[in-house]
Design a protein around this motif. Structure first.
Motif, PDB file in Angstrom:
ATOM      1  N   SER A   1     -52.198  15.028 -32.985  1.00  0.00           N
ATOM      2  CA  SER A   1     -51.736  14.024 -32.014  1.00  0.00           C
ATOM      3  C   SER A   1     -50.478  14.483 -31.285  1.00  0.00           C
ATOM      4  N   THR A   2     -50.432  15.769 -30.953  1.00  0.00           N
ATOM      5  CA  THR A   2     -49.231  16.337 -30.341  1.00  0.00           C
ATOM      6  C   THR A   2     -49.340  16.464 -28.825  1.00  0.00           C
ATOM      7  N   THR A   3     -50.532  16.244 -28.283  1.00  0.00           N
ATOM      8  CA  THR A   3     -50.733  16.580 -26.874  1.00  0.00           C
ATOM      9  C   THR A   3     -50.015  15.618 -25.934  1.00  0.00           C
ATOM     10  N   VAL A   4     -50.146  14.329 -26.187  1.00  0.00           N
ATOM     11  CA  VAL A   4     -49.573  13.377 -25.220  1.00  0.00           C
ATOM     12  C   VAL A   4     -48.052  13.549 -25.133  1.00  0.00           C
ATOM     13  N   GLY A   5     -47.401  13.751 -26.263  1.00  0.00           N
ATOM     14  CA  GLY A   5     -45.952  13.964 -26.239  1.00  0.00           C
ATOM     15  C   GLY A   5     -45.591  15.242 -25.498  1.00  0.00           C
ATOM     16  N   GLY A   6     -46.341  16.308 -25.778  1.00  0.00           N
ATOM     17  CA  GLY A   6     -46.058  17.607 -25.166  1.00  0.00           C
ATOM     18  C   GLY A   6     -46.253  17.610 -23.671  1.00  0.00           C
ATOM     19  N   VAL A   7     -47.425  17.161 -23.222  1.00  0.00           N
ATOM     20  CA  VAL A   7     -47.713  17.260 -21.787  1.00  0.00           C
ATOM     21  C   VAL A   7     -46.938  16.218 -20.976  1.00  0.00           C
ATOM     22  N   SER A   8     -46.654  15.085 -21.578  1.00  0.00           N
ATOM     23  CA  SER A   8     -45.911  14.088 -20.802  1.00  0.00           C
ATOM     24  C   SER A   8     -44.458  14.535 -20.629  1.00  0.00           C
ATOM     25  N   ALA A   9     -43.879  15.149 -21.678  1.00  0.00           N
ATOM     26  CA  ALA A   9     -42.491  15.619 -21.548  1.00  0.00           C
ATOM     27  C   ALA A   9     -42.391  16.772 -20.565  1.00  0.00           C
ATOM     28  N   SER A  10     -43.332  17.733 -20.652  1.00  0.00           N
ATOM     29  CA  SER A  10     -43.249  18.872 -19.722  1.00  0.00           C
ATOM     30  C   SER A  10     -43.512  18.400 -18.288  1.00  0.00           C
ATOM     31  N   THR A  11     -44.408  17.454 -18.131  1.00  0.00           N
ATOM     32  CA  THR A  11     -44.712  16.938 -16.793  1.00  0.00           C
ATOM     33  C   THR A  11     -43.517  16.174 -16.232  1.00  0.00           C
TER      34      THR A  11
ATOM     35  N   GLY B   1     -40.964  20.932 -28.106  1.00  0.00           N
ATOM     36  CA  GLY B   1     -41.482  20.584 -29.436  1.00  0.00           C
ATOM     37  C   GLY B   1     -40.364  20.022 -30.295  1.00  0.00           C
ATOM     38  N   GLY B   2     -40.249  20.500 -31.505  1.00  0.00           N
ATOM     39  CA  GLY B   2     -39.250  20.124 -32.510  1.00  0.00           C
ATOM     40  C   GLY B   2     -38.241  19.044 -32.177  1.00  0.00           C
ATOM     41  N   ARG B   3     -37.204  19.362 -31.430  1.00  0.00           N
ATOM     42  CA  ARG B   3     -36.138  18.380 -31.225  1.00  0.00           C
ATOM     43  C   ARG B   3     -36.193  17.735 -29.841  1.00  0.00           C
ATOM     44  N   ASP B   4     -37.289  17.890 -29.154  1.00  0.00           N
ATOM     45  CA  ASP B   4     -37.368  17.381 -27.786  1.00  0.00           C
ATOM     46  C   ASP B   4     -37.130  15.870 -27.754  1.00  0.00           C
ATOM     47  N   GLU B   5     -36.173  15.441 -26.908  1.00  0.00           N
ATOM     48  CA  GLU B   5     -35.794  14.016 -26.963  1.00  0.00           C
ATOM     49  C   GLU B   5     -36.731  13.085 -26.196  1.00  0.00           C
ATOM     50  N   LEU B   6     -37.666  13.643 -25.412  1.00  0.00           N
ATOM     51  CA  LEU B   6     -38.614  12.769 -24.718  1.00  0.00           C
ATOM     52  C   LEU B   6     -39.783  12.377 -25.606  1.00  0.00           C
ATOM     53  N   THR B   7     -39.879  13.023 -26.768  1.00  0.00           N
ATOM     54  CA  THR B   7     -40.987  12.713 -27.670  1.00  0.00           C
ATOM     55  C   THR B   7     -40.431  12.485 -29.068  1.00  0.00           C
ATOM     56  N   ASN B   8     -41.247  11.881 -29.912  1.00  0.00           N
ATOM     57  CA  ASN B   8     -40.769  11.501 -31.243  1.00  0.00           C
ATOM     58  C   ASN B   8     -41.945  11.527 -32.205  1.00  0.00           C
ATOM     59  N   GLN B   9     -41.690  11.133 -33.428  1.00  0.00           N
ATOM     60  CA  GLN B   9     -42.778  11.145 -34.412  1.00  0.00           C
ATOM     61  C   GLN B   9     -42.610  10.012 -35.409  1.00  0.00           C
ATOM     62  N   GLY B  10     -43.663   9.825 -36.211  1.00  0.00           N
ATOM     63  CA  GLY B  10     -43.560   8.884 -37.321  1.00  0.00           C
ATOM     64  C   GLY B  10     -43.942   7.461 -36.969  1.00  0.00           C
TER      65      GLY B  10
ATOM     66  N   GLY C   1     -44.605  15.641 -29.823  1.00  0.00           N
ATOM     67  CA  GLY C   1     -45.173  16.516 -28.798  1.00  0.00           C
ATOM     68  C   GLY C   1     -45.057  17.987 -29.155  1.00  0.00           C
ATOM     69  N   HIS C   2     -46.051  18.747 -28.751  1.00  0.00           N
ATOM     70  CA  HIS C   2     -46.036  20.194 -28.995  1.00  0.00           C
ATOM     71  C   HIS C   2     -45.326  20.917 -27.847  1.00  0.00           C
ATOM     72  N   VAL C   3     -45.181  22.211 -28.017  1.00  0.00           N
ATOM     73  CA  VAL C   3     -44.571  23.019 -26.967  1.00  0.00           C
ATOM     74  C   VAL C   3     -45.514  23.034 -25.763  1.00  0.00           C
ATOM     75  N   SER C   4     -44.956  22.766 -24.605  1.00  0.00           N
ATOM     76  CA  SER C   4     -45.794  22.693 -23.407  1.00  0.00           C
ATOM     77  C   SER C   4     -44.968  23.086 -22.190  1.00  0.00           C
ATOM     78  N   GLU C   5     -45.623  23.712 -21.243  1.00  0.00           N
ATOM     79  CA  GLU C   5     -44.945  24.031 -19.978  1.00  0.00           C
ATOM     80  C   GLU C   5     -45.877  23.649 -18.839  1.00  0.00           C
ATOM     81  N   ASN C   6     -45.314  22.981 -17.877  1.00  0.00           N
ATOM     82  CA  ASN C   6     -46.102  22.513 -16.739  1.00  0.00           C
ATOM     83  C   ASN C   6     -45.474  23.076 -15.466  1.00  0.00           C
ATOM     84  N   ARG C   7     -46.334  23.601 -14.588  1.00  0.00           N
ATOM     85  CA  ARG C   7     -45.843  24.110 -13.296  1.00  0.00           C
ATOM     86  C   ARG C   7     -46.315  23.162 -12.205  1.00  0.00           C
ATOM     87  N   VAL C   8     -45.323  22.540 -11.573  1.00  0.00           N
ATOM     88  CA  VAL C   8     -45.640  21.554 -10.532  1.00  0.00           C
ATOM     89  C   VAL C   8     -45.367  22.164  -9.166  1.00  0.00           C
TER      90      VAL C   8
END
Lengths: 215, 711
Positions: free
Chosen positions: B478-488, B553-562, B413-420
């Motif tokens: 393919s970074t969007t789903v990881g980014g937005v799901s973690a921020s959400t 992004g980088g080390r975010d534990e809600l998302t992964n890679q590979g 996931g990429h860097v993302s911020e969501n305002r709920v």
């Protein structure tokens, strides 16, 4: 392999630009009458041909049951008229030369590529665009089926496909998968929604009138 | 400490299940508005005059006729006298007029004189590239010489993928309007709502914060729409000059010529092995072009850790610039590697599936996963029943064959911020400056929010496509789903916990003991102590709950890679016509924690179909004499149609182990393998390798001819 490039096997989409020019189609767009070649004379290139343009001319279009009067140059296509001069932006301009089907609308009961029909030529015919399918605010069963089977991704080709499906099911309410592949062979999708579209058409056919059960 | 962890399978109502995309109704009814559908009052239409030569110098530009034309409101020269042009289709003049057709007439009236210079546009034969070849990149790992020395068998082959285009259905474009002197509003077709504005700011010399970007829907990107293009910036310049908004949209031929291309790669490969199939060493010389800059070295050997020696030449050409194309460099590397390994298997008279399984440890760290995926795919396509040694010997001119491939991708996931925001009326909105390319981004956000808040998906309003919302990364890699799901997830957990605190006293409970399920707030496991979502929110009064959540992004534990992934295909080749037909295509894919099964499957189908398309039909064909693309239209730049795809079956790997990885992106991995799998299946069917994609009838017949004609 490839979806048929044979014009006889491809879905009929009304007049192509080429066919239009060769027939003259009641308008003087400089269709030359070839004589002495042994070839048949172009149809319709008769003395009653009216010269239009090059300036703007009044055009009346009947779209989704509503009558619209506009003033456009004769070179304006039906697609441009719908999208630019009216506010029907559902039909999309993609290839702009009758290949991809993103601009498909139903004109006089037949699906056509709106990019390759002139607006002046579309007068006097009922035109149905994707917006007309859910004019009452309720989605058409084809549209419901597209959602259910996720037959859309970016959605840019979707309105053309939905309208082409409507025309297909009007003509053949009970299509096989082969019928669907042939009937929708004149529409393309870049995201690759064809698997969903096949399922959507089968399921819409069922909802609309019983449908096949063997597919 | 709030508990952001993804709930496991026993504790989720929505995630991992099939739901319809939330913007489906807009898309099927024509209501969805794309950049090209946007209009503003008094809007002008932009046109670009383009250079017809692949390499030239501009001598003079005369725009006087255009400027005098009624309806023309602004003209700018983009590249004037003295400028060197490096590809056919580069921008020379920009025009804005009151009507699209007037803008075209005006563009035709512009007189440009060029001095033509020599060009080079075909790189397939490296021996013809001469001084266009840049210094090679060379790399060695392990001891390949030892492997070649110890080998019982060395298999050699040539493989290649030409330049193809993105051919997004919505061509590139934007609608640009000035609000005062230094504020720009731009509707632009983009994969990077948050970041694309800076592409205007710099050349227009306005603060990036003054560029307001809007985009509801985008008609395809596939890697070609990350930045502003020169035509966008020029449209803004025209808009300022004319004092009116300017919409600039490319025609199809412009789109195919200049707005997106995937670099080519060709390779000569040698693979060494023992008689028993043990793979020992790899040696390859590759080359390719992505325009002036050549093409970067593909990651060879792909997925397999084989001692190797690589040499790669970038070839500079005048074909126009390249752009990231869905999984950059992977389809090329995959096709070359899996092709070479299938050829090795044929040389060894081995089933390639056995060769893959025998050496599977070389795919570490994902060896077990690949093994599991290969076996599953083999079961789906009945590999062991249907596979035959190279060359279908059954009578008749229809030859059938099986091919396989594996692939990998990152997808963190990429860097993302969501305002709920939770409002007193119970409504919930998520705001983030992301974009939905048709992958289902909106839907994923809604599913995560609804799951966390115990609400139906329809209760969530998702607002994206405006750079005034909190920043969210570009949709690439393919970074969007990881980014937005973690921020959400984080934003909605925080918002929910704030709501718990608000209502805990009324329920006479500890806020930490509350849960949100089935549209109610209740004491965990005790529905008798509960209130409805609406009742709970009504207690908020005039102050809504606002919470922001991030993906770092980088080390975010809600998302992964590979991820891994295996694909197999059965083809039928007509040896009389050279036509290749896809019979059945199967794909097995791991994707970590899966949120939206229906749209994930659509990504799989779509990627495979796109893969079939580039394998069988697509090529940007350049004419060496004129230096121009000869097929900049959709009659001759062919895409797969609904009748070309055969039967496709996908299987998502979903289990506890995958859940524990976190969310991983899916847009790219399944598009990597099709070229390799189809090429291998054709070789298996007809008994000889067709070296280059796309596998068009002429190429298939040429390969058969080389083998000695029809069998």
């Amino acid at each position: 392999m490839a979806r048929s490039r044979d014009p006889d096997k491809r879905p009929r989409k009304g007049l192509s630009r080429r066919a239009f020019l060769s027939r003259g189609a009641g308008l003087a767009i400089a269709a030359p009458i070839v004589t002495g070649t042994g070839l048949p004379a172009p149809q319709g290139a008769a003395a009653d041909v009216k010269i239009l343009g090059p300036g703007k001319v009044p055009v009346t279009l009947r779209v989704n049951g509503k009558t619209h009067s506009l003033n456009v140059e004769p070179r304006v296509t039906l697609l441009e008229a719908l999208r630019t001069h009216l506010d029907y932006t559902g039909a999309k301009k993609v290839c702009d030369r009758a290949t991809c089907g993103a601009c498909t609308v139903i004109m006089g009961g037949k699906e056509v590529y709106a990019c390759s029909i002139l607006a002046v030529e579309a007068q006097g015919k009922d035109i149905l665009t994707v917006e007309g399918l859910s004019a009452s605010g309720k989605l058409h069963p084809i549209q419901e089926a597209f959602i259910e089977h996720d037959a859309t991704q970016c959605g840019f080709c979707t309105p053309g496909f939905v309208v082409a499906c409507k025309a297909l099911l009007d003509r053949n309410p009970n299509p096989t998968v082969a019928d669907i592949e042939k009937g929708l062979g004149g529409n393309l999708c870049r995201c690759g929604t064809y698997v969903g579209i096949r399922q959507a058409v089968l399921s819409a056919a069922k909802t609309m009138k019983g449908g096949r059960t063997d597919a | 400490m709030p508990d952001y962890k993804w709930p496991d399978a026993t504790r989720r109502a929505l995630m991992g299940k099939r739901h319809s995309r939330i913007d489906g109704p807009d898309k099927v009814s024509g209501k969805a508005k794309y950049t090209q559908d946007r209009k503003l009052p008094d809007m002008l239409y932009g046109r670009i005059v383009r250079c017809p030569y692949a390499h030239a110098k501009v001598v003079s530009v005369d725009t006087s006729a255009a400027e005098k034309m009624p309806g023309v409101r602004a003209v700018t020269v983009i590249q004037g006298p003295g400028k060197e042009i490096h590809w056919a289709g580069d921008e020379i003049v920009a025009i804005a007029a009151t009507d699209e057709n007037i803008a075209r007439d005006a563009a035709r009236s512009v007189k440009v004189v060029y001095e033509q210079l020599p060009h080079f546009v075909r790189e397939e034969d490296l021996s013809e590239a001469g001084s266009q070849i840049k210094d090679p990149e060379e790399k060695t790992e392990g001891d390949p010489d030892k492997g070649f020395k110890e080998a019982d068998v060395v298999s050699e082959g040539v493989y290649g993928l030409p330049v193809i285009t993105h051919c997004t259905f919505e061509s590139h474009g934007s609608l640009n309007a000035w609000e005062g002197d230094d504020k720009l509003l731009a509707y632009i077709s983009t994969q990077a709502v948050s970041d694309v504005g800076s592409g205007y700011a710099q050349p227009l010399k306005i603060p990036a914060a003054n560029v307001h970007i809007l985009q509801d829907h985008i008609g395809g990107g596939f890697g070609s729409k990350f930045s502003t293009d020169r035509w966008d910036v020029e449209a803004a310049v025209l808009a300022k000059k004319a004092g009116k908004p300017v919409r600039m949209v490319l025609d199809r031929d412009e789109e195919l010529k200049v707005a997106g291309a995937r670099p080519s790669t060709f390779a000569r490969v040698k693979v060494a092995a023992k008689k028993d199939g043990t793979i020992l060493a790899w040696d390859s010389t590759s080359w390719g072009t992505g325009g002036l800059t050549g093409a970067g070295a593909p990651p060879l050997p792909y997925c397999w850790r084989i001692p190797y020696r690589l040499k790669h030449y970038a070839v500079a050409t005048n074909i126009g610039p390249s752009r990231a194309w869905r999984a950059p460099n992977h389809p090329q590397a995959c096709c070359i590697t899996m092709g070479a390994l299938e050829d090795l298997a044929a040389t060894l008279k081995m089933d390639p599936l056995d060769l893959f399984l025998k050496n599977i440890e070389m795919t570490a760290p994902r060896a077990n996963l690949y093994k599991e995926e290969l076996l599953k795919a083999a079961e789906m396509i009945e590999w062991k029943k249907k596979w035959h040694p190279r060359g279908d010997t059954t009578p008749g001119h229809i030859k059938k064959g099986l091919g396989l491939s594996i692939h990998t991708w990152g997808g963190r996931g990429h860097v993302s911020e969501n305002r709920v925001t939770i409002h007193a009326d119970g409504s919930v909105s998520c705001e983030l400056a992301s974009q939905d390319l048709g992958t289902g981004t909106r839907t994923v956000i809604a599913i995560v929010a609804a799951e966390t808040l115990g609400l139906p998906i329809s209760a969530i309003t998702v607002k994206i496509g405006d750079n005034r919302y909190p920043r969210s990364g570009a949709s690439g890699g393919s970074t969007t789903v990881g980014g937005v799901s973690a921020s959400t997830r984080r934003a909605t957990v925080d918002a929910r916990d704030l709501l718990f605190q608000k209502v805990a006293p009324a329920l006479n409970a500890d806020a930490a003991k509350l849960e949100a399920v089935g549209g109610r707030i209740q004491v965990q496991g005790d529905p008798t102590k509960s209130m409805t979502w609406k009742q709970a929110c009504a207690r908020l009064g005039a102050t809504p709950i606002v919470a922001t959540g991030k993906c770092i992004g980088g080390r975010d534990e809600l998302t992964n890679q590979g991820v891994g992934g295996a694909q197999m295909v059965e083809v039928a080749v007509d040896t009389e016509t050279g036509i290749v037909k896809i019979e059945k295509f199967v794909a097995v894919q791991d994707v970590g924690y899966l949120i939206s099964l229906k749209t994930a499957e659509s990504q799989m189908y779509g990627a495979i179909i796109m893969g079939i398309s580039y394998s069988l039909f697509e090529e940007k064909i350049m004419d060496p004499t004129t230096g121009r693309m000869v097929n900049p239209n959709m009659e001759f730049y062919k895409l797969a149609g609904i009748g070309d795809i055969g039967r496709i079956q996908v299987h998502m790997v979903m289990n506890k182990e995958q859940d524990e990885r976190g969310v991983i992106g899916l847009g790219e991995p399944p598009v990597v393998s099709p070229g390799a799998a189809i090429g291998n299946a054709i070789a298996n069917a007809i008994g000889i390798r067709v070296p280059n994609l796309p596998f068009t009838p002429d190429r298939v017949l040429a390969a058969l001819e080389k083998r000695g004609g029809l069998s």
